[in-house]
Design a protein around this motif. Sequence first.
Motif, PDB file in Angstrom:
ATOM      1  N   ALA A   1       6.796 -55.284  -5.373  1.00 50.38           N
ATOM      2  CA  ALA A   1       6.178 -54.005  -5.702  1.00 50.38           C
ATOM      3  C   ALA A   1       6.161 -53.082  -4.494  1.00 50.38           C
ATOM      4  O   ALA A   1       6.468 -51.892  -4.605  1.00 50.38           O
TER       5      ALA A   1
ATOM      6  N   ILE B   1       9.803 -51.878  -3.841  1.00 58.12           N
ATOM      7  CA  ILE B   1      10.271 -50.907  -4.844  1.00 58.12           C
ATOM      8  C   ILE B   1       9.534 -49.588  -4.695  1.00 58.12           C
ATOM      9  O   ILE B   1      10.137 -48.507  -4.647  1.00 58.12           O
ATOM     10  N   ALA B   2       8.194 -49.677  -4.579  1.00 60.42           N
ATOM     11  CA  ALA B   2       7.405 -48.456  -4.463  1.00 60.42           C
ATOM     12  C   ALA B   2       7.733 -47.717  -3.171  1.00 60.42           C
ATOM     13  O   ALA B   2       7.815 -46.487  -3.144  1.00 60.42           O
ATOM     14  N   GLY B   3       7.953 -48.469  -2.067  1.00 63.04           N
ATOM     15  CA  GLY B   3       8.268 -47.829  -0.797  1.00 63.04           C
ATOM     16  C   GLY B   3       9.591 -47.094  -0.855  1.00 63.04           C
ATOM     17  O   GLY B   3       9.701 -45.944  -0.418  1.00 63.04           O
TER      18      GLY B   3
ATOM     19  N   LEU C   1      11.103 -45.974  -3.511  1.00 63.30           N
ATOM     20  CA  LEU C   1      10.954 -44.821  -4.399  1.00 63.30           C
ATOM     21  C   LEU C   1      10.232 -43.683  -3.696  1.00 63.30           C
ATOM     22  O   LEU C   1      10.614 -42.505  -3.805  1.00 63.30           O
ATOM     23  N   LEU C   2       9.201 -44.038  -2.932  1.00 63.42           N
ATOM     24  CA  LEU C   2       8.423 -43.004  -2.252  1.00 63.42           C
ATOM     25  C   LEU C   2       9.273 -42.311  -1.193  1.00 63.42           C
ATOM     26  O   LEU C   2       9.229 -41.084  -1.055  1.00 63.42           O
TER      27      LEU C   2
ATOM     28  N   LEU D   1      11.562 -40.001  -2.962  1.00 64.20           N
ATOM     29  CA  LEU D   1      10.912 -38.829  -3.537  1.00 64.20           C
ATOM     30  C   LEU D   1      10.235 -37.966  -2.478  1.00 64.20           C
ATOM     31  O   LEU D   1       9.903 -36.818  -2.743  1.00 64.20           O
ATOM     32  N   ALA D   2      10.030 -38.514  -1.260  1.00 66.22           N
ATOM     33  CA  ALA D   2       9.315 -37.753  -0.239  1.00 66.22           C
ATOM     34  C   ALA D   2      10.104 -36.530   0.193  1.00 66.22           C
ATOM     35  O   ALA D   2       9.531 -35.585   0.743  1.00 66.22           O
TER      36      ALA D   2
END
Lengths: 185, 103
Positions: A93, A96-98, A100-101, A104-105
Amino acid sequence: MTEAVFYFLGACAIVTAALCVLSRSPMAAVLWLVGTMLSLAGIYVLLNAEFVAAIQVLVYAGAVMVLFLFVIMLLNLGSAKSDLRGPSSVAAAVVIAGLLLVELAALWNYSPERLAAEVAQSPAMSDPASIFTAGELARQETAARGVIGGVAAPLFQTYLVPFEITSILLLAAIVGAVVLAKRRI
Amino acid sequence: MPESAALLGPSLALSAVLFTLGVAGVVLRRNAIILFVCIELMLNAVNLTFVALAQLHGASGQIMVFFVMTVAAAEAAVGLAIILAIFRHKQTVDLQNINLLQG
């Protein structure tokens, strides 16, 4: 002033969303999500979308979340033990979240000017002004017709067919929900 | 509208953070209801993007938000009905115990 309110509401949204994801009981998660939605409604007002903000509070924070609460109460889940997955899933998690961030950053740097420049470079759009005049026209329309009239005119003219198709979707959802939830038809 | 157009970048960044939190929740949690809550969170993040860009492109973005809300409501109704049916069958909403499709 507007920016200060925006950053306050944005911080509220992020904190309540994090609590929603991490809270142990489903009931608390839903209530924190209501907090996120109310913060977002405030942000919509700052972004000149007053009607969307009203609908967000009435439909989303009101109706949809009450549906969630009803189901949680119907299920009568008594267990208080955490349902977080194991360490491997936590690592997945975070990765994946990192990723994605980070991806998107890049949006942080977006401004109307940069958007106009990028649109000008894309081959399909020859003239960025052709897009941004549409926003200007809509703004004038809002000034002329009021907040709801500015939204209603395109909804019932340009987007009339999708709007009608939405009713078929809702009918299918109603029938499906009844068929699924009923013990014996 | 200069001051609200200045909020475009921060709005997009906020929606990115909220979407990422939703994705992390979907991967992290095993409770089916919380999974749905996280999906709602992601849909809300996308709605924020639509509203932020509607400032530049006109009211079309706000109308997309209505469609997203409709789909979200339909999805929540059907999804929660499925959860109810599964709970009646299995007496749990823990996704680890719901493995009907594993054969």
